[in-house]
Design an enzyme around this catalytic site. Sequence first.
Site, PDB file in Angstrom:
ATOM      1  N   ASP A  83       0.821  -1.218   0.000  1.00 28.42           N
ATOM      2  CA  ASP A  83       0.000   0.000   0.000  1.00 28.42           C
ATOM      3  C   ASP A  83       0.850   1.263   0.000  1.00 28.42           C
ATOM      4  OD1 ASP A  83      -2.742  -0.146  -0.185  1.00 28.42           O
ATOM      5  OD2 ASP A  83      -3.053  -0.500   1.962  1.00 28.42           O
ATOM      6  N   LYS A 113      -0.582  -0.425  -4.335  1.00 31.13           N
ATOM      7  CA  LYS A 113      -2.005  -0.078  -4.308  1.00 31.13           C
ATOM      8  C   LYS A 113      -2.150   1.339  -3.780  1.00 31.13           C
ATOM      9  CE  LYS A 113      -5.026  -1.842  -1.150  1.00 31.13           C
ATOM     10  NZ  LYS A 113      -5.370  -0.591  -0.443  1.00 31.13           N
ATOM     11  N   GLU A 115      -5.242   4.631  -3.106  1.00 33.07           N
ATOM     12  CA  GLU A 115      -6.675   4.919  -2.972  1.00 33.07           C
ATOM     13  C   GLU A 115      -7.083   6.101  -3.832  1.00 33.07           C
ATOM     14  OE1 GLU A 115      -7.700   5.390   1.178  1.00 33.07           O
ATOM     15  OE2 GLU A 115      -6.720   3.506   1.731  1.00 33.07           O
ATOM     16  N   GLU A 182     -14.155  -1.350  -1.707  1.00 41.05           N
ATOM     17  CA  GLU A 182     -14.345  -1.503  -0.252  1.00 41.05           C
ATOM     18  C   GLU A 182     -15.620  -0.800   0.208  1.00 41.05           C
ATOM     19  OE1 GLU A 182     -10.972  -0.567   2.233  1.00 41.05           O
ATOM     20  OE2 GLU A 182     -12.161  -0.795   4.071  1.00 41.05           O
TER      21      GLU A 182
END
Length: 275
Positions: A83, A113, A115, A182
Site C-alpha cells: 500500500d 495499491k 486509494e 471496499e
Amino acid sequence: MKNTSSTFVSAKQKGEKLAMLTAYDYSTAKLIDASGIDGILVGDSLGMVCLGYKDTLSVTMEDMIHHTKAVARGTMNALLVSDMPFMSYQTSVYDAVKNAGRLIQEGNAEAVKLEGGTLVYEQIKAIVRAQIPVMGHIGLTPQSVNVFGGFKVQGKEDSQAKKIIEDAKALEAAGVFSIVLEGIPSRLAEIITNSISIPTIGIGAGKYCDGQILVYQDMLSMFPDFKPKFVKSYANMGESMSTAFKSYISEVKQSVFPDEEHSFKINDNILSKLY
Ligand code: KIV
C-alpha cells in the site's frame, strides 16, 4: 504457480475467483503463502492492527517499506502488493512515482495499491508508465476517513454510486490491473465488476466481485478494537492465544515450565567439576 499482475487479469478472463489476505510480517506471510493464496497485501491497515493507531493516516513510507521487506521474505507464490500510505502520492505525480518505486526497489513489492479514482488518475498513469503494476482502491477508502466523517459504507446514494462507477472506469483507463472495492453495496459492486475487464477485489462489497480480501487479524478474530459487519471469523485465534498466554503464565508461576523435556542436559562428569 507464481501469481503476477497478468495472472490476476487472466483469472478474470477464465472466470476464476481470486483470494487475497493482508500480512505484515515474515512468519505470517509464510503461512498464508503456503496455504495457496493468490495475493498478499501489505496494507496500510498495519497502522491499526499492528501499530495501534485509530486510523491509517499516520502510517509512513518507512513503516510500509519495513513491513513489506519482511513479508517479501516469506512470500514465494502470491503476488505481493504494498500500500502507498497517506501523503505518499496525493502531493504530486513526482512523489507518486518516486514512492511507488521505493516500495518496489527497497520493499521488494511486485505491485503497489493506492486509494482514489479520477483525483489520482495522473499519478496512476505515471506509475504505470514507470512499469510498476498498480492496484486501485475505491469506495470506502480509509485514507478519506475525515472527509467521509467516519468509516461509512459508500455508494448508497445515486450520485455517490455513479461517481464510484466513473472512478472504476477511470482507473481502468489509467492502466490499473485490478481494483479493490471496499464498503459498497454488493449490487453496485456487481455493476462495476461487469463493466470493466480487470478483476475487482471486494472487502465489504459482496459476492459479485472477482475476488475477495480480508485483514488476516479480522478473519482470525485477533483484533478486538473493531469488528466490521462484513468480516467472517474463520477461527477464534484471539481466544486461543489468550488461553495459551494464561497457561504459560500459570505454569511459570507454579514452576511447571520448563520441565525436563524442554531443558538441555550436561554430562555428569563435567557437572561434577563445576562444583
Ligand atoms: O490496508 C488494507 O488492509 C487495505 C485492505 C482493507 C484492502 O487496504
